[in-house]
Design a protein around this motif. Sequence first.
Motif, PDB file in Angstrom:
ATOM      1  N   VAL A  12       0.940  -1.221   0.046  1.00 39.40           N
ATOM      2  CA  VAL A  12       0.046   0.012  -0.078  1.00 39.40           C
ATOM      3  C   VAL A  12       0.828   1.152  -0.053  1.00 39.40           C
ATOM      4  O   VAL A  12       0.722   2.353  -0.595  1.00 39.40           O
ATOM      5  N   VAL A  13       1.865   1.124   0.992  1.00 37.84           N
ATOM      6  CA  VAL A  13       2.830   2.475   0.830  1.00 37.84           C
ATOM      7  C   VAL A  13       3.520   2.749  -0.531  1.00 37.84           C
ATOM      8  O   VAL A  13       3.458   3.823  -0.955  1.00 37.84           O
ATOM      9  N   ASP A  14       3.834   1.556  -1.338  1.00 38.04           N
ATOM     10  CA  ASP A  14       4.289   1.696  -2.430  1.00 38.04           C
ATOM     11  C   ASP A  14       3.314   2.198  -3.692  1.00 38.04           C
ATOM     12  O   ASP A  14       3.679   3.154  -4.682  1.00 38.04           O
ATOM     13  N   LYS A  15       2.049   1.796  -3.478  1.00 37.27           N
ATOM     14  CA  LYS A  15       1.068   2.404  -4.302  1.00 37.27           C
ATOM     15  C   LYS A  15       0.786   3.696  -4.032  1.00 37.27           C
ATOM     16  O   LYS A  15       0.485   4.480  -5.190  1.00 37.27           O
ATOM     17  N   LEU A  16       0.505   3.999  -2.784  1.00 31.87           N
ATOM     18  CA  LEU A  16       0.154   5.481  -2.344  1.00 31.87           C
ATOM     19  C   LEU A  16       1.548   6.339  -2.985  1.00 31.87           C
ATOM     20  O   LEU A  16       1.340   7.531  -3.554  1.00 31.87           O
ATOM     21  N   ARG A  17       2.737   6.180  -2.832  1.00 30.78           N
ATOM     22  CA  ARG A  17       3.825   6.707  -3.299  1.00 30.78           C
ATOM     23  C   ARG A  17       3.715   7.080  -4.815  1.00 30.78           C
ATOM     24  O   ARG A  17       4.042   8.087  -5.351  1.00 30.78           O
ATOM     25  N   ILE A 123     -13.928   1.067   6.132  1.00 26.30           N
ATOM     26  CA  ILE A 123     -13.471  -0.218   6.335  1.00 26.30           C
ATOM     27  C   ILE A 123     -13.510  -1.015   5.177  1.00 26.30           C
ATOM     28  O   ILE A 123     -14.721  -1.329   4.226  1.00 26.30           O
ATOM     29  N   VAL A 124     -12.317  -1.571   4.853  1.00 27.24           N
ATOM     30  CA  VAL A 124     -12.291  -2.381   3.646  1.00 27.24           C
ATOM     31  C   VAL A 124     -12.391  -3.935   4.018  1.00 27.24           C
ATOM     32  O   VAL A 124     -11.592  -4.406   4.636  1.00 27.24           O
ATOM     33  N   HIS A 125     -13.352  -4.648   3.384  1.00 28.95           N
ATOM     34  CA  HIS A 125     -13.377  -6.020   3.851  1.00 28.95           C
ATOM     35  C   HIS A 125     -12.977  -6.678   2.532  1.00 28.95           C
ATOM     36  O   HIS A 125     -13.241  -6.562   1.419  1.00 28.95           O
ATOM     37  N   ALA A 126     -11.680  -7.308   2.692  1.00 31.88           N
ATOM     38  CA  ALA A 126     -11.073  -8.207   1.669  1.00 31.88           C
ATOM     39  C   ALA A 126     -11.332  -9.691   1.642  1.00 31.88           C
ATOM     40  O   ALA A 126     -11.468 -10.166   2.755  1.00 31.88           O
ATOM     41  N   THR A 127     -11.329 -10.470   0.884  1.00 29.63           N
ATOM     42  CA  THR A 127     -11.330 -11.927   0.817  1.00 29.63           C
ATOM     43  C   THR A 127     -10.201 -12.480   1.141  1.00 29.63           C
ATOM     44  O   THR A 127      -9.064 -11.633   1.213  1.00 29.63           O
ATOM     45  N   ALA A 166      -5.495   1.139  -1.172  1.00 30.74           N
ATOM     46  CA  ALA A 166      -4.963   2.219  -1.551  1.00 30.74           C
ATOM     47  C   ALA A 166      -5.861   3.337  -2.392  1.00 30.74           C
ATOM     48  O   ALA A 166      -6.235   4.531  -2.012  1.00 30.74           O
ATOM     49  N   ARG A 167      -6.889   2.826  -3.233  1.00 27.76           N
ATOM     50  CA  ARG A 167      -7.880   3.451  -3.831  1.00 27.76           C
ATOM     51  C   ARG A 167      -8.923   4.115  -2.494  1.00 27.76           C
ATOM     52  O   ARG A 167      -9.234   5.210  -2.854  1.00 27.76           O
ATOM     53  N   ALA A 169      -8.324   4.607   0.418  1.00 22.19           N
ATOM     54  CA  ALA A 169      -7.319   5.797   1.274  1.00 22.19           C
ATOM     55  C   ALA A 169      -7.352   7.082   0.472  1.00 22.19           C
ATOM     56  O   ALA A 169      -7.449   8.039   1.070  1.00 22.19           O
ATOM     57  N   MET A 170      -7.415   6.874  -0.712  1.00 21.06           N
ATOM     58  CA  MET A 170      -6.988   8.248  -1.528  1.00 21.06           C
ATOM     59  C   MET A 170      -8.506   8.862  -2.083  1.00 21.06           C
ATOM     60  O   MET A 170      -8.517  10.037  -2.490  1.00 21.06           O
ATOM     61  N   GLY A 171      -9.579   8.199  -1.721  1.00 21.72           N
ATOM     62  CA  GLY A 171     -10.794   8.702  -1.988  1.00 21.72           C
ATOM     63  C   GLY A 171     -11.610   9.362  -0.743  1.00 21.72           C
ATOM     64  O   GLY A 171     -10.826   9.401   0.520  1.00 21.72           O
ATOM     65  N   ALA A 172     -12.672   9.928  -0.734  1.00 16.83           N
ATOM     66  CA  ALA A 172     -13.500  10.666   0.214  1.00 16.83           C
ATOM     67  C   ALA A 172     -13.619   9.371   1.324  1.00 16.83           C
ATOM     68  O   ALA A 172     -14.093   8.230   0.870  1.00 16.83           O
ATOM     69  N   PRO A 173     -14.132   9.566   2.638  1.00 15.00           N
ATOM     70  CA  PRO A 173     -14.632   8.578   3.607  1.00 15.00           C
ATOM     71  C   PRO A 173     -15.870   8.112   3.082  1.00 15.00           C
ATOM     72  O   PRO A 173     -16.680   8.879   2.852  1.00 15.00           O
ATOM     73  N   LEU A 174     -15.942   6.834   3.287  1.00 14.60           N
ATOM     74  CA  LEU A 174     -17.187   5.959   3.085  1.00 14.60           C
ATOM     75  C   LEU A 174     -18.110   6.148   4.262  1.00 14.60           C
ATOM     76  O   LEU A 174     -19.347   5.908   3.894  1.00 14.60           O
ATOM     77  N   ASN A 175     -17.697   6.124   5.474  1.00 10.68           N
ATOM     78  CA  ASN A 175     -18.500   6.003   6.485  1.00 10.68           C
ATOM     79  C   ASN A 175     -19.319   4.604   6.436  1.00 10.68           C
ATOM     80  O   ASN A 175     -20.541   4.503   6.621  1.00 10.68           O
ATOM     81  N   ALA A 176     -18.675   3.714   5.980  1.00 10.45           N
ATOM     82  CA  ALA A 176     -19.247   2.261   5.397  1.00 10.45           C
ATOM     83  C   ALA A 176     -18.283   1.326   5.164  1.00 10.45           C
ATOM     84  O   ALA A 176     -17.013   1.535   5.106  1.00 10.45           O
ATOM     85  N   VAL A 177     -18.579   0.090   4.833  1.00  9.07           N
ATOM     86  CA  VAL A 177     -17.621  -0.969   4.461  1.00  9.07           C
ATOM     87  C   VAL A 177     -17.600  -1.056   2.858  1.00  9.07           C
ATOM     88  O   VAL A 177     -18.591  -1.283   2.236  1.00  9.07           O
ATOM     89  N   ARG A 178     -16.364  -1.341   2.595  1.00  7.42           N
ATOM     90  CA  ARG A 178     -16.192  -1.521   0.991  1.00  7.42           C
ATOM     91  C   ARG A 178     -15.798  -2.936   0.893  1.00  7.42           C
ATOM     92  O   ARG A 178     -14.579  -3.299   1.554  1.00  7.42           O
TER      93      ARG A 178
END
Length: 244
Positions: A12-17, A123-127, A166-167, A169-178
């Motif tokens: 994530v650090v690499d992608k943000l940079r 909050i990001v829910h990943a498989t 990263a996507r 983090a770069m966007g507006a807060p969702l105040n929800a789960v993605r």
Amino acid sequence: MIGGTGLIGSKVVDKLREHGHEAIAAAPKTGVNTLTGEGLAEALDGADVVVDVSNSPSFDDDPAMEFFRTATTNLLEQSQKANVKHYVALSVVGTDQLQDSGYFRAKQAQEDMIAGSGQPYSIVHATQFFEFVRSISDFSTVDGEIHLPPVRFQPMAADDVAAGVARVAMGAPLNAVREIAGPEQFRLDEMVRTALADKGDPRPVVADEKAPYFGVQVTDRTLVPGSDAELGGITYTQWAAQQK
């Protein structure tokens, strides 16, 4: 980036940079400890976004709960003091359906603390990650055989997890789960059988409808996301080819 030196955090650090953002990798090895609070104020000073992809060093019930409660309390308090504008955390698809597990109860507690904090959050829910198939196998081995329920499973590459975080983090807060997931669905036993064969692991994989997943009975839908999940682009075949 809390947990910024680990498998997902470093990516994530690499992608943000790569997108021109200043991303600081915060972890115990860089002098930042969310349990004790050491280095946390300095790490968050001037930060607009906090991304937490850290994980408990223990999957046992009480240590996992202690880790997520203490670390999240310290992070929320310090991010509020630092006037952080977006709090992002990585969690797991199906967490709310895996509450017979102490580890997933701890993850749910983390999510509830974040959502109830009053701070803008996502909050990001990943498989599950392809990289963790071996861990699933080891945990599910009984007398040399791997017993797994033949339920649907939609794992993803760590690179796609990092890109999804990263996507957000770069966007507006969702105040929800993605929710984010891999591009393909498998049966869990089928996926593990294929992955072990690719690694030359001879352990037999048994499709067992009564077998638990990390100690929890699951349904056919527990481990897969909803229809609105964002899907990564890396297939298992592509990922496996990269590992050789």
